[in-house]
Motif scaffolding. Structure first.
Motif, short mmCIF file in Angstrom:
data_model
loop_
_atom_site.label_atom_id
_atom_site.label_comp_id
_atom_site.label_asym_id
_atom_site.label_seq_id
_atom_site.Cartn_x
_atom_site.Cartn_y
_atom_site.Cartn_z
N GLN A 175 0.82 -1.28 -0.04
CA GLN A 175 0.13 0.15 0.04
C GLN A 175 1.09 1.16 0.08
OE1 GLN A 175 -3.03 0.18 -0.74
NE2 GLN A 175 -4.44 -1.13 0.53
N THR A 176 1.80 1.14 0.75
CA THR A 176 2.98 2.32 0.86
C THR A 176 3.72 2.67 -0.52
OG1 THR A 176 3.43 1.88 3.06
CG2 THR A 176 5.06 3.35 1.90
N ILE A 177 4.04 1.61 -1.32
CA ILE A 177 4.59 1.49 -2.67
C ILE A 177 3.39 2.12 -3.46
CG2 ILE A 177 5.46 0.45 -4.67
CD1 ILE A 177 6.84 -1.49 -2.15
N LEU A 178 2.34 1.54 -3.47
CA LEU A 178 1.35 2.08 -4.50
C LEU A 178 0.77 3.66 -4.23
CD1 LEU A 178 -1.10 -1.07 -4.36
CD2 LEU A 178 0.30 -0.28 -6.16
N SER A 179 1.05 4.10 -2.97
CA SER A 179 0.72 5.35 -2.66
C SER A 179 1.87 6.51 -3.09
CB SER A 179 0.41 5.86 -1.33
OG SER A 179 -0.65 5.22 -0.70
N VAL A 180 3.11 5.77 -3.18
CA VAL A 180 4.22 6.63 -3.73
C VAL A 180 3.97 6.72 -5.25
CG1 VAL A 180 6.80 6.47 -4.40
CG2 VAL A 180 5.70 5.88 -2.02
N ALA A 181 3.52 5.45 -5.78
CA ALA A 181 3.25 5.37 -7.21
C ALA A 181 2.23 6.66 -7.70
CB ALA A 181 2.77 3.95 -7.73
N LEU A 182 1.24 7.30 -6.91
CA LEU A 182 0.42 8.08 -7.25
C LEU A 182 1.23 9.20 -7.88
CD1 LEU A 182 -2.60 8.18 -4.81
CD2 LEU A 182 -2.55 8.10 -7.26
N VAL A 183 2.40 9.46 -7.29
CA VAL A 183 3.22 10.80 -7.68
C VAL A 183 3.33 10.59 -9.39
CG1 VAL A 183 5.26 12.01 -7.47
CG2 VAL A 183 3.85 11.01 -5.33
N PRO A 184 4.15 9.51 -9.66
CA PRO A 184 4.38 9.53 -11.12
C PRO A 184 3.21 9.31 -11.92
CG PRO A 184 5.17 7.47 -10.21
CD PRO A 184 4.81 8.51 -8.92
N ILE A 185 2.17 8.75 -11.32
CA ILE A 185 0.90 8.73 -12.22
C ILE A 185 0.18 10.10 -12.51
CG2 ILE A 185 -1.57 8.09 -11.77
CD1 ILE A 185 -0.43 5.41 -10.68
N ALA A 186 0.23 10.83 -11.38
CA ALA A 186 -0.16 12.40 -11.45
C ALA A 186 0.47 13.06 -12.51
CB ALA A 186 -0.18 12.97 -10.17
N ILE A 187 1.85 12.82 -12.30
CA ILE A 187 2.89 13.59 -13.23
C ILE A 187 2.84 12.99 -14.80
CG2 ILE A 187 5.34 14.39 -13.87
CD1 ILE A 187 5.80 13.97 -10.83
#
Length: 243
Positions: free
Chosen positions: A60-72
């Motif tokens: 879950q932590t890694i997936l939340s971090v992945a939101l950053v490149p997804i948003a960009i």
């Protein structure tokens, strides 16, 4: 095209792996219902299934971090699809909301693999005095209320809701999905917002049937993100790049 495909792949993986994390945590830890239990219940349960629980929360932590490149990545795609007309501040603002959602949710999740194991070990240690055990329970409650409730959940969901509404609008402008699909995303967002964000102030919107509808809408919203990822993957590249 590489950025578009990478963002699409991240969206699809983000959707699928979120369901994996939820299933692991639900089966091993009784999450999310266990969050309403006191420390005297949660800490032993955590220790009893420490391996899969830590793995689930790390995911879950890694997936939340992945939101950053997804948003960009979505921001770059929205701008590249523009014809040079219209405001550019809105796509940037939406991207910022997505980045903030990822960061705040990361700070909420990370307590489980980093801090809770120590609290659980202290609470279960036979040598721990009653006073220290009580202090450990208070520490867990404070950590759960701040990092989990206020930061990871309330702020995280607030930013995620703003991001969800923003990308639904931008998806139509960029002709990535149909208006019907975009509206579906808005409706699903509204449903889980009522349960998760308004619910704490009006319990009737968070309990019983309303709560079930909220969690169902949240799960469906993740599926919607996967649909967006597939649509993005199949979309033709922009003919005109932004200045």
């Amino acid at each position: 095209m590489t950025d578009r495909r990478s963002t699409a792949a991240l969206l699809i993986a983000f959707t699928a792996l979120n369901f994996v994390a939820v299933m692991v945590l639900g089966a091993a830890f009784g999450w999310p219902a266990v969050l309403d239990e006191p420390a005297a219940v949660v800490l032993p349960a955590f220790a009893a299934a420490k391996g899969p629980v830590v793995a689930g929360f790390l995911l879950q932590t890694i997936l939340s971090v992945a939101l950053v490149p997804i948003a960009i990545g979505l921001h770059q795609h929205f701008v590249s699809r523009a014809s040079g007309e219209g405001p550019r501040l809105w796509p940037l603002t939406v991207a910022v909301f997505g980045i903030l959602a990822g960061l705040t949710q990361t700070l909420g999740w990370i307590r489980w693999p980093l801090t809770v194991p120590g609290l659980a070990a202290t609470w279960l240690d036979p040598a721990t005095s009653p006073e220290v055990r009580t202090a450990t329970e208070v520490s867990y409650d404070l950590l759960n209320s701040y990092a989990g409730g206020a930061l990871g959940e309330y702020l995280g969901w607030s930013f995620q809701a703003l991001w969800a509404v923003g990308i639904a609008v931008l998806l139509v402008r960029a002709r990535v999905v149909s208006a019907v699909t975009a509206v579906a995303g808005l409706v699903l967002t509204a449903a889980w917002v009522l349960s998760f964000l308004v619910g704490p102030f009006y319990p009737a919107l968070a309990d019983g049937v309303a709560g079930t509808v909220g969690f169902t809408a949240y799960a469906a919203w993740f599926c919607w993100l996967g649909v967006v990822g597939v649509a993005l993957l199949r979309q033709a590249p922009a003919l005109v790049d932004a200045r």
